[in-house]
Design a protein around this motif. Structure first.
Motif, mmCIF file in Angstrom:
data_model
loop_
_atom_site.group_PDB
_atom_site.id
_atom_site.type_symbol
_atom_site.label_atom_id
_atom_site.label_comp_id
_atom_site.label_asym_id
_atom_site.label_seq_id
_atom_site.Cartn_x
_atom_site.Cartn_y
_atom_site.Cartn_z
ATOM 1 N N ASN A 65 0.878 -1.168 0.000
ATOM 2 C CA ASN A 65 0.000 0.000 0.000
ATOM 3 C C ASN A 65 0.917 1.220 0.000
ATOM 4 O O ASN A 65 1.385 1.661 1.050
ATOM 5 N N THR A 66 1.198 1.751 -1.173
ATOM 6 C CA THR A 66 2.237 2.780 -1.306
ATOM 7 C C THR A 66 1.878 4.104 -0.635
ATOM 8 O O THR A 66 2.724 4.978 -0.535
ATOM 9 N N VAL A 67 0.645 4.245 -0.159
ATOM 10 C CA VAL A 67 0.288 5.444 0.598
ATOM 11 C C VAL A 67 0.973 5.420 1.960
ATOM 12 O O VAL A 67 1.484 6.437 2.426
#
Length: 76
Positions: A65-67
């Motif tokens: 989850n690159t956030v």
């Protein structure tokens, strides 16, 4: 060909699992632990010719989850 992906929460993101581990280690008598960050390692068994760009795309779309997470790829 294999790839190993290391996924960790980004700095500044609360890590409740890491905090639980830190607390449990203290309860077991281990001292001097200021913090724990917990992550995951994903190993992929890839077809020959599958490049790092494809693994990066997998990470961006599903594996991380690159956030809130960062990742590092090792091609083995």
């Amino acid at each position: 060909m294999k790839a190993r992906v290391h996924v960790m929460l980004k700095d500044g993101v609360l890590d409740p699992q890491g905090e639980a581990v830190r607390h449990a280690l203290g309860a077991l008598g281990f001292e001097g632990i200021r913090g724990v960050r917990q992550g995951k390692v994903i190993e992929l068994d890839l077809a020959d010719g599958t490049g790092e760009d494809t693994v990066r795309e997998m990470c961006d779309k599903l594996l991380a989850n690159t956030v809130i997470e960062s990742y590092r790829i090792e091609m083995l």
